[in-house]
Design an enzyme around this catalytic site. Structure first.
Site, PDB file in Angstrom:
ATOM      1  N   LYS A 107       0.819  -1.215   0.000  1.00 18.71           N
ATOM      2  CA  LYS A 107       0.000   0.000   0.000  1.00 18.71           C
ATOM      3  C   LYS A 107       0.851   1.264   0.000  1.00 18.71           C
ATOM      4  CE  LYS A 107      -4.292  -1.828   1.952  1.00 18.71           C
ATOM      5  NZ  LYS A 107      -3.912  -3.246   2.185  1.00 18.71           N
TER       6      LYS A 107
HETATM    7  C1  LIG Z   1      -4.524  -4.354   1.491  1.00 19.02           C
HETATM    8  C2  LIG Z   1      -3.780  -5.627   1.406  1.00 19.02           C
HETATM    9  C3  LIG Z   1      -4.163  -6.678   0.540  1.00 19.02           C
HETATM   10  C4  LIG Z   1      -5.411  -6.612  -0.322  1.00 19.02           C
HETATM   11  O1  LIG Z   1      -5.267  -5.708  -1.376  1.00 19.02           O
HETATM   12  P1  LIG Z   1      -6.583  -5.182  -2.160  1.00 19.02           P
HETATM   13  O2  LIG Z   1      -6.074  -4.146  -3.093  1.00 19.02           O
HETATM   14  O3  LIG Z   1      -7.478  -4.621  -1.096  1.00 19.02           O
HETATM   15  O4  LIG Z   1      -7.177  -6.351  -2.833  1.00 19.02           O
HETATM   16  C5  LIG Z   1      -3.373  -7.810   0.462  1.00 19.02           C
HETATM   17  N1  LIG Z   1      -2.283  -7.939   1.237  1.00 19.02           N
HETATM   18  C6  LIG Z   1      -1.883  -6.972   2.085  1.00 19.02           C
HETATM   19  C7  LIG Z   1      -0.674  -7.196   2.917  1.00 19.02           C
HETATM   20  C8  LIG Z   1      -2.612  -5.779   2.209  1.00 19.02           C
HETATM   21  O5  LIG Z   1      -2.225  -4.843   3.073  1.00 19.02           O
END
Ligand SMILES: *Cc1c(COP(=O)(O)O)cnc(C)c1O
Length: 440
Positions: A107
């Site tokens: 993210k």
């Molecule tokens: C947010 C997150 C996800 C999921 O990603 P999306 O874009 O919401 O599908 C998967 N793994 C981790 C570690 C995350 O922080």
């Protein structure tokens, strides 16, 4: 480029409007009006380009009409201050490690990009822009670190007292500077309700400029396509770029949707796999054609505990609501917690590669679904040390904690305790605004 709402009842928005609003006024998600192809020469020569160069090319196809290239270059290069390397795990299986950023989770890419784009669009405006974000853990850390030190923007992270892991908490409560962590005596839902109420409070909005850094924001979502192109470039360098299958651990489905955008722009990917944990709403949709959102279930891959993935609307719009076309491009699978732990253990035993619970879902779906002649990449979305106890249990060895994570853990907690009453929250925000005013 204009952006339309997936609900189809809001006027088209400019990029600036889409970024500053996050959600369209009709409650839908903004989607770019067209997805332009990248030039053929780009994919032909991509193996000779750096991550930053690749990302700038991709960014230009989305944002080039709205932001001059020199400014866009600044935003992109500043965002990607870390690498997203491909690491070979076993025969025909590679990991795309997206966890080398400040909070050790993917993210970071979107949050850092959005912070810089928001600063760019609001730099002419006077006064501080206040970003309000409610978090149950991961979003708060990515947003806080993404916006850390950005001029003219102050971030308030609201989190539920005693309901966030210590590691996660340390990643947004120790920063100081333009980041304020508010420890709410309540639940995550209370935090979210406070933020929502603040956005709809006309009096408050007349006093101070408020915005959100929601994960559905186009400036957080679209930049995630950068590393799909970069993964392809790295596979091409290895001579392994044909018949590529990409497996994505999915919760809100922003990450995989960005990959589907890359594919629509001309990136040669054969097919995608959406990996779910026990929250298998999308997997159910793939098999049946019916989308039935549910309450989320708590799992060990908790960033994927989503019962109503918001980016499903973007996937539908991309495929013109055709289930038939969706299942041609995307395969899926779903795993319970015990399978996820076993996967961490097996992958370590067989290949000496350490997975986190999210990456483990994607690895499982890839190993279960990869066919002869295909080359598989799974997205490793978080550093395993962020889920230390689960991972150590599964592999039977102690993990080394990265220095960056250790620094967070040893940092001084600076959060401000607060009740879950709206009046207290509002009074606090206004007092901050007045203090800031006096300093100027
Ligand atoms: C947010 C997150 C996800 C999921 O990603 P999306 O874009 O919401 O599908 C998967 N793994 C981790 C570690 C995350 O922080």
């Amino acid at each position: 480029m204009k952006y339309y709402s997936t609900n189809g009842k809001a006027p088209y928005a400019s990029l600036k409007e889409a970024v500053t609003r996050s959600l369209a006024p009709d409650g839908g998600l903004y989607v770019p009006e067209q997805i332009k192809n990248v030039p053929d020469s780009f994919t032909e020569n991509i193996q000779d380009m750096t991550f930053q160069e690749i990302a700038l090319e991709v960014a230009k196809t989305f944002f080039g009409d709205d932001i001059p290239e020199t400014d866009l270059k600044g935003i992109v290069y500043d965002t990607l201050s870390f690498d997203c390397p491909i690491v070979k795990v076993s025969e025909n299986i590679w990991s795309l490690e997206l966890y080398h950023g400040p909070t050790l989770a993917f993210k970071d890419v979107g949050a850092r990009f959005m912070a810089r784009m928001l600063a760019y669009f609001t730099k002419q405006e006077t006064g501080t822009i206040n970003v309000l974000v409610a978090t149950s853990g991961d979003t708060g850390s990515a947003v806080a670190n993404g916006f850390l030190g950005i001029d003219g923007i102050h971030v308030y992270v609201l989190y539920p007292k005693d309901k966030v892991s210590k590691i996660q908490e340390s990643q947004f409560t120790t920063l100081g500077n333009n980041i304020t962590a508010l420890e709410i005596d309540g639940t995550f839902d209370d935090c979210q309700a406070l933020v929502k109420k603040a956005f709809s409070d006309t009096g408050l909005n007349a006093t101070m400029r408020l915005t959100s850094a929601n994960s559905i924001n186009v400036a957080r979502f679209l930049p995630q396509s950068f590393y799909y192109f970069y993964a392809y470039a790295q596979m091409k360098r290895l001579g392994m770029a044909d018949n590529l299958v990409i497996s994505v651990p999915s919760g809100n489905f922003g990450n995989i949707t960005a990959g589907l955008y890359a594919w629509q722009m001309g990136l040669p990917i054969k097919r995608f796999i959406a990996a779910n944990n026990a929250n298998d709403i999308f997997y159910h949709y793939l098999r049946t054609g019916t989308y039935e959102p549910r309450q989320s279930i708590q799992t060990i891959a908790n960033a994927m505990d989503v019962g109503n993935p918001s980016n499903f609307a973007r996937i539908l719009s991309l495929f013109h609501n055709s289930h038939e076309n969706i299942i041609k491009a995307i395969d899926g699978n779903a795993y319970q917690d015990n399978s996820i732990s076993q996967a961490i253990s097996k992958c370590y035993k067989d290949s000496h590669y350490i997975l986190d619970p999210h990456g483990a879902c994607a690895w499982l779906a890839l190993t279960d679904g990869l066919q002869n002649g295909e080359h598989g990449i799974f997205l490793e979305t978080a550093h395993p040390a962020k889920f230390k106890d689960i991972v150590e249990d599964a592999i039977g060895t102690a993990l080394t904690i990265p220095k960056r994570l250790e620094e967070f853990i040893n940092g001084k907690k600076l959060s401000i305790p607060m009740t879950n009453r709206y009046e207290d929250f509002k009074k606090y925000l206004i007092s901050q605004q007045n203090n800031a005013g006096r300093k100027e």
